[in-house]
Scaffold this active site. Structure first.
Site, PDB file in Angstrom:
ATOM      1  N   ASP A  58       0.812  -1.219   0.000  1.00 45.31           N
ATOM      2  CA  ASP A  58       0.000   0.000   0.000  1.00 45.31           C
ATOM      3  C   ASP A  58       0.846   1.270   0.000  1.00 45.31           C
ATOM      4  O   ASP A  58       2.061   1.222   0.173  1.00 45.31           O
ATOM      5  CB  ASP A  58      -0.974  -0.009   1.199  1.00 45.31           C
ATOM      6  CG  ASP A  58      -0.284  -0.407   2.512  1.00 45.31           C
ATOM      7  OD1 ASP A  58       0.954  -0.379   2.568  1.00 45.31           O
ATOM      8  OD2 ASP A  58      -1.000  -0.741   3.465  1.00 45.31           O
ATOM      9  N   ASN A  67      -7.615  -2.643  14.295  1.00 46.18           N
ATOM     10  CA  ASN A  67      -9.009  -2.963  13.958  1.00 46.18           C
ATOM     11  C   ASN A  67      -9.098  -4.180  13.039  1.00 46.18           C
ATOM     12  O   ASN A  67     -10.132  -4.454  12.444  1.00 46.18           O
ATOM     13  CB  ASN A  67      -9.710  -1.747  13.313  1.00 46.18           C
ATOM     14  CG  ASN A  67      -9.096  -1.348  11.972  1.00 46.18           C
ATOM     15  OD1 ASN A  67      -8.134  -1.976  11.502  1.00 46.18           O
ATOM     16  ND2 ASN A  67      -9.643  -0.319  11.348  1.00 46.18           N
TER      17      ASN A  67
HETATM   18  C1  GLP Z   1      -0.643   0.511   8.552  1.00 40.68           C
HETATM   19  C2  GLP Z   1      -0.245  -0.311   7.331  1.00 40.68           C
HETATM   20  C3  GLP Z   1      -0.437  -1.782   7.564  1.00 40.68           C
HETATM   21  C4  GLP Z   1       0.189  -2.157   8.892  1.00 40.68           C
HETATM   22  C5  GLP Z   1      -0.514  -1.444  10.007  1.00 40.68           C
HETATM   23  C6  GLP Z   1       0.014  -1.779  11.383  1.00 40.68           C
HETATM   24  O1  GLP Z   1      -1.983   0.843   8.575  1.00 40.68           O
HETATM   25  N1  GLP Z   1      -0.962   0.052   6.148  1.00 40.68           N
HETATM   26  O2  GLP Z   1       0.136  -2.516   6.502  1.00 40.68           O
HETATM   27  O3  GLP Z   1       0.109  -3.528   9.092  1.00 40.68           O
HETATM   28  O4  GLP Z   1      -0.350  -0.047   9.791  1.00 40.68           O
HETATM   29  O5  GLP Z   1       1.122  -0.976  11.664  1.00 40.68           O
HETATM   30  P1  GLP Z   1       2.071  -1.172  12.889  1.00 40.68           P
HETATM   31  O6  GLP Z   1       2.907  -2.362  12.570  1.00 40.68           O
HETATM   32  O7  GLP Z   1       2.893   0.076  12.929  1.00 40.68           O
HETATM   33  O8  GLP Z   1       1.237  -1.365  14.089  1.00 40.68           O
END
Ligand code: GLP
Length: 240
Positions: free
Chosen positions: A67, A135
């Site tokens: 993404d 979520n």
């Molecule tokens: C973002 C990304 C996801 C990721 C999520 C969790 O929203 N688009 O791909 O898994 O955050 O992030 P973190 O690992 O910083 O908790």
């Protein structure tokens, strides 16, 4: 779904890196599906260390990222393109021409999604790395995203904007939209590895592993994939 529970973030990162490195060693031309966020940073550090110490080569590896934020150019320090360069690509001597992310600053965002979907049809991920949103989102597939979804424009939920605001100067700077691979693009991977750490993910981990399969918790669809490994630390696994 295989669940590996580790003592802490460091052990989680080592274990996940070992699994990814073995895919690269078995197939030097493999396609890695990659993720951003704080969860995979340690995994990427271990991959860089292994590349430097053991010479695992990424010369012929190609990558597809999940993404990108809409509106940020690749040189913006909060873009996922920047994140990937800083946290992985520059440490493993990969050919940057073999690395792919959706372009969040494209003029025609739908055309960019179409381009990315066509690319993914030619690049089946040998392994897809995932993090987990609190979520239950994967990539930026927020609750309610259909299983049949492919790369699309996403309106981020308030909870994701809030979660991700910790990395920006203020919540107002967090983009409200992103381009994300869809669930179908993720599920096409031959294998999937998810890294999850911290108590704030425990509820989502429980739903993903033990709950019903529902679009309300996008990660629960991973139960339908034949080759998924969840590597989580004991805080994230605390409700299992
Ligand atoms: C973002 C990304 C996801 C990721 C999520 C969790 O929203 N688009 O791909 O898994 O955050 O992030 P973190 O690992 O910083 O908790």
């Amino acid at each position: 779904m295989k669940v590996i529970i580790t003592e802490n973030y460091e052990e989680m990162s080592k274990k996940a890196a070992e699994i990814i490195i073995s895919v690269v060693k078995n197939n030097p031309n493999c396609v890695l599906g990659l993720a951003t966020g704080s969860s995979p940073i340690g995994t990427y550090q271990n991959m860089i260390k292994d590349h430097k110490e053991n010479g695992t080569s990424y010369k012929n590896v190609s990558t597809v990222n999940l993404d990108e934020y809409v509106g940020l150019t690749a040189d913006h320090n909060q873009s996922y393109a920047y994140f990937m360069r800083e946290n992985l690509f520059k440490g493993i001597e990969i050919d940057m021409n073999n690395t792919n992310l959706p372009c969040g600053s494209a003029k025609d965002l739908q055309a960019e999604c179409d381009r990315y979907n066509a690319l993914l049809e030619t690049k089946t991920q040998d392994i897809q790395v995932l993090g987990l949103g609190s979520n239950g989102h994967i990539g930026f597939n927020e609750p309610g995203t259909p299983l049949s979804s492919v790369t699309h424009i996403v309106d981020l939920t308030e909870s994701t904007i809030k979660d991700n605001s910790r990395l920006f100067n203020s919540i107002d700077e967090v983009p409200r939209q992103a381009l994300s691979m869809g669930i179908k693009n993720i599920m096409q991977a031959k294998s999937i590895i998810m890294v999850v750490s911290g108590k704030n993910k425990a509820e989502a981990v429980k739903g993903m592993v033990k709950g019903e399969i529902t679009v309300d918790l996008p990660a629960s669809v991973l139960q339908l994939h034949p080759n998924v490994t969840i590597v989580c630390d004991k805080d994230a696994a605390s409700l299992l």
